[in-house]
Design a protein around this motif. Structure first.
Motif, PDB file in Angstrom:
ATOM      1  N   VAL A 130       0.879  -1.173   0.000  1.00 58.08           N
ATOM      2  CA  VAL A 130       0.000   0.000   0.000  1.00 58.08           C
ATOM      3  C   VAL A 130       0.912   1.218   0.000  1.00 58.08           C
ATOM      4  CG1 VAL A 130      -1.895   1.186   1.142  1.00 58.08           C
ATOM      5  CG2 VAL A 130      -1.684  -1.310   1.342  1.00 58.08           C
ATOM      6  N   ASP A 131       0.812   2.012  -1.061  1.00 52.13           N
ATOM      7  CA  ASP A 131       1.777   3.084  -1.290  1.00 52.13           C
ATOM      8  C   ASP A 131       1.143   4.456  -1.119  1.00 52.13           C
ATOM      9  OD1 ASP A 131       4.317   4.192  -2.233  1.00 52.13           O
ATOM     10  OD2 ASP A 131       3.213   4.721  -4.043  1.00 52.13           O
ATOM     11  N   ALA A 132       1.885   5.347  -0.470  1.00 58.15           N
ATOM     12  CA  ALA A 132       1.494   6.753  -0.370  1.00 58.15           C
ATOM     13  C   ALA A 132       2.767   7.585  -0.298  1.00 58.15           C
ATOM     14  CB  ALA A 132       0.625   7.001   0.861  1.00 58.15           C
ATOM     15  N   ALA A 133       2.701   8.779  -0.807  1.00 56.19           N
ATOM     16  CA  ALA A 133       3.859   9.666  -0.779  1.00 56.19           C
ATOM     17  C   ALA A 133       4.185  10.054   0.665  1.00 56.19           C
ATOM     18  CB  ALA A 133       3.589  10.921  -1.595  1.00 56.19           C
ATOM     19  N   PRO A 134       5.456  10.276   0.981  1.00 51.74           N
ATOM     20  CA  PRO A 134       5.837  10.670   2.347  1.00 51.74           C
ATOM     21  C   PRO A 134       5.064  11.884   2.857  1.00 51.74           C
ATOM     22  CG  PRO A 134       7.789  10.077   1.108  1.00 51.74           C
ATOM     23  CD  PRO A 134       6.647  10.064   0.126  1.00 51.74           C
TER      24      PRO A 134
END
Length: 211
Positions: A130-134
């Motif tokens: 599950v990816d999200a920008a910092p």
């Protein structure tokens, strides 16, 4: 059995993905939940934590004071390593028990926050990240979890980088947007998991339930 590793950085939304997959029929083995169970009062795990960090990490009632322990270990990589050395073997043993109880036809999703950090990707048939920008992670941690920016950055810095997580991914769920954009992606991933599981067993699985 199809063994899936599910991971993502803090604040990426992994827990919501885990909840959706459980609703579709996955057997979810939640490493965070198990990590809490193995250090409950009266457990050997809690005794080992107290031996390593002292009784100051306990509440007045004798339970683990998680915020206090977190402030200690996330400010000191060596102390974090000490804690992980206590907790991770206990979590691994309990996870194996739950997986074994799931049955041979199950799709077992191991919800593991530190999958990348601990080199666990080879243990699974595939890895979902599950990816999200910092910047998104930071905003969620401060706005939704009440962390200070310093606390949030320390938690993020203690984990793998975004690039390191993506490097071990078989499938990626982009959770950089609003919540309503997440569910269709999770449903699509579930369909792929069913197809992979069916290919292994030669069976046909029902589709994800309509909402």
């Amino acid at each position: 059995m199809l063994k899936v590793g599910l991971t993502g950085g803090i604040g990426a939304g992994k827990s919501e993905v885990s909840r959706l997959l459980a609703g579709y029929g996955a057997v979810v083995v939640d490493a965070d939940r198990i990590a809490r169970e193995v250090v409950e009062p009266g457990t050997p795990g809690l005794a080992a934590v107290v031996e390593a960090f002292g009784e100051s990490v306990l509440t007045d009632g004798g339970a683990l004071d998680r915020p206090k322990l977190g402030a200690i270990v996330f400010a000191d990589p060596g102390k974090l390593q000490t804690l992980n050395a206590i907790v991770h073997p206990l979590v691994g043993a309990r996870s194996a028990e739950l997986e074994a109880a799931a049955g041979p036809d199950a799709i077992v999703v191991h919800d593991v926050p530190l999958l990348t950090e601990n080199g666990l990707a080879p243990l699974y048939d595939l890895v979902v990240v599950v990816d999200a920008a910092p910047g998104t992670q930071l905003s969620r941690l401060t706005a939704l979890r009440g962390m200070t920016e310093e606390e949030a950055r320390a938690r993020m810095a203690a984990q793998a980088t975004r690039e390191q997580r993506l490097a071990v991914a078989t499938l990626v769920i982009d959770n950089d947007g609003p919540l309503e954009a997440l569910e269709p992606q999770v449903r699509a991933v579930w369909d792929q998991l069913r197809q992979r599981a069916a290919a292994r067993t030669g069976t046909t699985r029902p589709a994800a339930p309509a909402e």
